[in-house]
Design a protein around this motif. Structure first.
Motif, PDB file in Angstrom:
ATOM      1  N   CYS A 178       6.000  -1.781 -13.321  1.00 47.70           N
ATOM      2  CA  CYS A 178       6.442  -0.746 -14.024  1.00 47.70           C
ATOM      3  C   CYS A 178       5.972   1.157 -13.552  1.00 47.70           C
ATOM      4  CB  CYS A 178       5.867  -1.007 -15.393  1.00 47.70           C
ATOM      5  SG  CYS A 178       5.548  -2.532 -16.342  1.00 47.70           S
ATOM      6  N   PHE A 179       5.027   0.906 -13.180  1.00 48.11           N
ATOM      7  CA  PHE A 179       4.737   1.957 -12.100  1.00 48.11           C
ATOM      8  C   PHE A 179       3.752   1.390 -10.689  1.00 48.11           C
ATOM      9  CE2 PHE A 179       3.284   1.722 -16.889  1.00 48.11           C
ATOM     10  CZ  PHE A 179       3.445   2.678 -16.795  1.00 48.11           C
ATOM     11  N   GLY A 180       4.565   2.059 -10.550  1.00 49.34           N
ATOM     12  CA  GLY A 180       4.552   2.253  -8.604  1.00 49.34           C
ATOM     13  C   GLY A 180       4.652   2.405  -7.328  1.00 49.34           C
ATOM     14  N   GLY A 181       4.225   3.459  -6.208  1.00 45.50           N
ATOM     15  CA  GLY A 181       5.352   4.155  -5.597  1.00 45.50           C
ATOM     16  C   GLY A 181       4.619   4.934  -4.708  1.00 45.50           C
ATOM     17  N   THR A 182       5.106   5.771  -4.211  1.00 45.97           N
ATOM     18  CA  THR A 182       4.304   7.337  -3.630  1.00 45.97           C
ATOM     19  C   THR A 182       4.425   7.993  -4.376  1.00 45.97           C
ATOM     20  OG1 THR A 182       6.309   7.268  -1.679  1.00 45.97           O
ATOM     21  CG2 THR A 182       4.497   6.358  -1.075  1.00 45.97           C
ATOM     22  N   ASN A 183       5.166   8.012  -5.672  1.00 40.51           N
ATOM     23  CA  ASN A 183       4.753   9.223  -5.653  1.00 40.51           C
ATOM     24  C   ASN A 183       4.168   9.473  -7.454  1.00 40.51           C
ATOM     25  OD1 ASN A 183       6.303  11.010  -4.371  1.00 40.51           O
ATOM     26  ND2 ASN A 183       7.962   9.714  -5.865  1.00 40.51           N
ATOM     27  N   ILE A 184       2.992   8.381  -7.495  1.00 41.74           N
ATOM     28  CA  ILE A 184       2.109   8.276  -8.355  1.00 41.74           C
ATOM     29  C   ILE A 184       0.934   8.530  -7.862  1.00 41.74           C
ATOM     30  CG2 ILE A 184       1.236   6.289 -10.083  1.00 41.74           C
ATOM     31  CD1 ILE A 184       3.533   5.512 -10.659  1.00 41.74           C
ATOM     32  N   ARG A 185      -0.458  10.175  -8.434  1.00 41.52           N
ATOM     33  CA  ARG A 185      -1.308   9.534  -7.875  1.00 41.52           C
ATOM     34  C   ARG A 185      -2.020  10.375  -9.347  1.00 41.52           C
ATOM     35  NH1 ARG A 185       0.341   7.727  -4.899  1.00 41.52           N
ATOM     36  NH2 ARG A 185       0.274   8.411  -2.224  1.00 41.52           N
ATOM     37  N   TYR A 186      -3.136  10.131  -9.597  1.00 39.21           N
ATOM     38  CA  TYR A 186      -3.435  10.808 -10.282  1.00 39.21           C
ATOM     39  C   TYR A 186      -3.840  10.274 -12.450  1.00 39.21           C
ATOM     40  CZ  TYR A 186      -5.935  12.700  -6.505  1.00 39.21           C
ATOM     41  OH  TYR A 186      -6.778  12.793  -5.202  1.00 39.21           O
ATOM     42  N   LEU A 187      -3.006   8.688 -11.647  1.00 39.31           N
ATOM     43  CA  LEU A 187      -2.866   8.278 -13.452  1.00 39.31           C
ATOM     44  C   LEU A 187      -3.896   7.680 -14.204  1.00 39.31           C
ATOM     45  CD1 LEU A 187      -0.632   8.639 -15.425  1.00 39.31           C
ATOM     46  CD2 LEU A 187       0.440   6.861 -14.049  1.00 39.31           C
ATOM     47  N   LYS A 188      -4.197   8.184 -15.353  1.00 41.17           N
ATOM     48  CA  LYS A 188      -4.607   6.619 -16.723  1.00 41.17           C
ATOM     49  C   LYS A 188      -3.952   6.461 -17.101  1.00 41.17           C
ATOM     50  CE  LYS A 188      -9.134   9.120 -16.052  1.00 41.17           C
ATOM     51  NZ  LYS A 188     -10.008  10.487 -17.504  1.00 41.17           N
TER      52      LYS A 188
END
Length: 93
Positions: A65-75
């Motif tokens: 669902c959510f993953g990879g190098t373009n996810i940072r600082y996500l709640k």
């Protein structure tokens, strides 16, 4: 326009419209999410929140669902998240 009266149709589109420090509230229902990218900042997380606790169900058919190098600082708050393949949320360091 993303308002309560005219919400965006997908979580991916909503995340593409907001900025660091913003909150995206997701209505009840089942949402298919695969490989979403979203980045806040150390001083301004992006918050993805279910309008009602466990009312929004996030499902993935690809296993991520959510993953990879373009996810940072996500709640991510108050969701029911699962995948039919592998992971619901994948962390990469």
């Amino acid at each position: 326009d993303g308002s309560t009266g005219t919400p965006w149709a997908t979580i991916a589109h909503g995340l593409s419209q907001i900025e660091a420090g913003d909150t995206l509230i997701i209505g009840d229902g089942t949402w298919n999410v695969d490989g979403v990218n979203a980045s806040g900042s150390p001083s301004g997380y992006i918050t993805l929140k279910s309008e009602n606790p466990r009312g929004a169900l996030i499902r993935s058919t690809t296993g991520n669902c959510f993953g990879g190098t373009n996810i940072r600082y996500l709640k991510i708050e108050d969701f029911d998240i699962s995948s039919s393949v592998a992971h619901g949320i994948e962390e990469e360091m």
